[in-house]
Design an enzyme around this catalytic site. Structure first.
Site, PDB file in Angstrom:
ATOM      1  N   HIS A 286       0.850  -1.194   0.000  1.00 47.25           N
ATOM      2  CA  HIS A 286       0.000   0.000   0.000  1.00 47.25           C
ATOM      3  C   HIS A 286       0.885   1.242   0.000  1.00 47.25           C
ATOM      4  O   HIS A 286       1.770   1.391   0.843  1.00 47.25           O
ATOM      5  CB  HIS A 286      -0.906   0.026   1.239  1.00 47.25           C
ATOM      6  CG  HIS A 286      -1.976  -1.020   1.217  1.00 47.25           C
ATOM      7  ND1 HIS A 286      -3.047  -0.962   0.353  1.00 47.25           N
ATOM      8  CD2 HIS A 286      -2.122  -2.156   1.948  1.00 47.25           C
ATOM      9  CE1 HIS A 286      -3.832  -2.025   0.559  1.00 47.25           C
ATOM     10  NE2 HIS A 286      -3.294  -2.761   1.515  1.00 47.25           N
TER      11      HIS A 286
ATOM     12  N   CYS B 270      -0.512   1.872  -5.140  1.00 42.13           N
ATOM     13  CA  CYS B 270      -1.193   3.117  -5.509  1.00 42.13           C
ATOM     14  C   CYS B 270      -0.166   4.253  -5.624  1.00 42.13           C
ATOM     15  O   CYS B 270       0.784   4.318  -4.838  1.00 42.13           O
ATOM     16  CB  CYS B 270      -2.250   3.470  -4.462  1.00 42.13           C
ATOM     17  SG  CYS B 270      -3.602   2.267  -4.363  1.00 42.13           S
TER      18      CYS B 270
END
Length: 350
Positions: free
Chosen positions: A160, A202
């Protein structure tokens, strides 16, 4: 005004001359410049997350692990960092197994996965120490990146992330500046020949923005401001199986054979926006070679060109006769005798 005009003319003439000189370079020289000079391959594969709902990140990194191992990089030159909490998780209906597809064709955990850093060993400190060669005293050899100036190094990160950072196990972060500093130290300490940086998270492209080190090629699953999305869910376990970018990268790698002519340039195009949904980012301004002329195995394999000859090869010394004559002319040394003293009392008393 006159000065600006003179500078413009000078720049125009210089540019034309440089272009003309480049076009006149011998083709053999250009081809030689595009060939790799590396002598060995290393891979650093990192899943920076943990917990059951991040199952896909473990599948991501194990899929790349399986691919580079199949293409020839041995476990001794692969550093694998994962939380390792999926295969034996209480919620896993298939203990000891991890799949990257709901069809369950391939168990990417397998029987021969060698995890170098597991659980809470997967930290920013250990990762940076690994890259820069500053591991703590007592660190096992298998946990060290023993690369050199002839090494092509693949770094794969998944987890992440956000704008300029990647989370490590929801407790700390590594920033894009720290990554850039680590790779710069690798270059200064001659720890790589070329480096391929691949990240699936991301806003992944933000992680390579601060790179300044030479011979670095980078690809990211998403641009700044974009999310990197998952591919599909396995209803039987209730979690996503793999991320989109790694899914299509793996689809490409599964078709690559050890002596394949597929190139890194092709690999950089594996996930167009219509299937990835996010926009894949590529940075190649620091890389001296044309990616379309770089074999995919320069980073994802450990293949060396070998020529097999059935002809007889003369391996005698260039001046063998002189060597024999010189040896024969040397005066023999005085003969000597080896006396074995008895070692046992019974023998001595005789």
């Amino acid at each position: 005004m006159l000065l600006n005009s003179i500078l413009f003319v000078f720049a125009f003439i210089f540019g034309c001359t440089a272009e003309h000189e480049t076009s006149m370079l011998p083709e053999a020289y250009v081809d030689a410049a595009q060939r790799s000079t590396h002598t060995n391959n290393w891979a650093v594969l990192v899943d920076a997350s943990r917990f059951w709902f991040n199952y896909r990140h473990v599948a991501n990194v194990l899929s790349i692990y399986r691919s580079v191992k199949r293409l020839g990089i041995p476990d001794s030159q692969i550093i694998l960092m994962i939380a390792d909490d999926m295969a034996c998780n209480a919620r896993n209906p298939r203990p000891g197994q991890v799949y990257n597809n709901a069809n369950q064709h391939i168990n990417v955990y397998g029987d021969d996965v060698e995890v170098d850093y597991r659980g809470y060993e997967v930290t920013v400190e250990n990762f940076v120490r690994l890259l820069t060669g500053r591991t703590q005293n007592g660190t096992a050899r298998s946990k060290k990146l023993l690369s050199d100036a002839g090494s092509n190094v693949l770094i794969y990160l998944t987890g992440h992330g956000g704008d300029g950072f990647l989370k490590f196990q929801d407790s700390e972060e590594i920033t894009s500046q720290e990554l850039a500093d680590g790779i710069q130290q690798m270059w200064e300490k001659k720890r790589y020949n070329e480096l391929f940086f691949m990240v699936d998270t991301c806003q992944a492209a933000s992680l390579y923005e601060k790179f300044t080190s030479p011979n670095v090629l980078a690809v990211a699953s998403s641009l700044v401001g974009e999310d990197s999305l998952s591919h599909h869910v396995d209803p039987s376990i209730g979690v996503y199986m793999i991320d989109r970018y790694t899914y299509y990268a793996l689809e490409f790698l599964e078709k690559v054979q050890p002596f394949s002519k597929r190139t890194i340039g092709e690999f950089l195009q594996v996930c167009p926006k219509r299937v990835c949904i996010s926009t894949v980012g590529v940075r190649k301004d620091l890389y001296r070679r044309d990616p379309h002329k770089v074999p995919i195995t320069d980073f994802f394999g450990a293949i060396r060109p070998t020529r097999v000859s059935t002809d007889r090869i003369n391996v005698t010394l260039a001046n063998e006769e002189d060597f024999i004559n010189d040896f024969a002319s040397v005066r023999p040394k005085k003969q000597f005798k080896i006396v074995m003293e008895p070692q046992f009392t019974a023998e001595i008393l005789k």
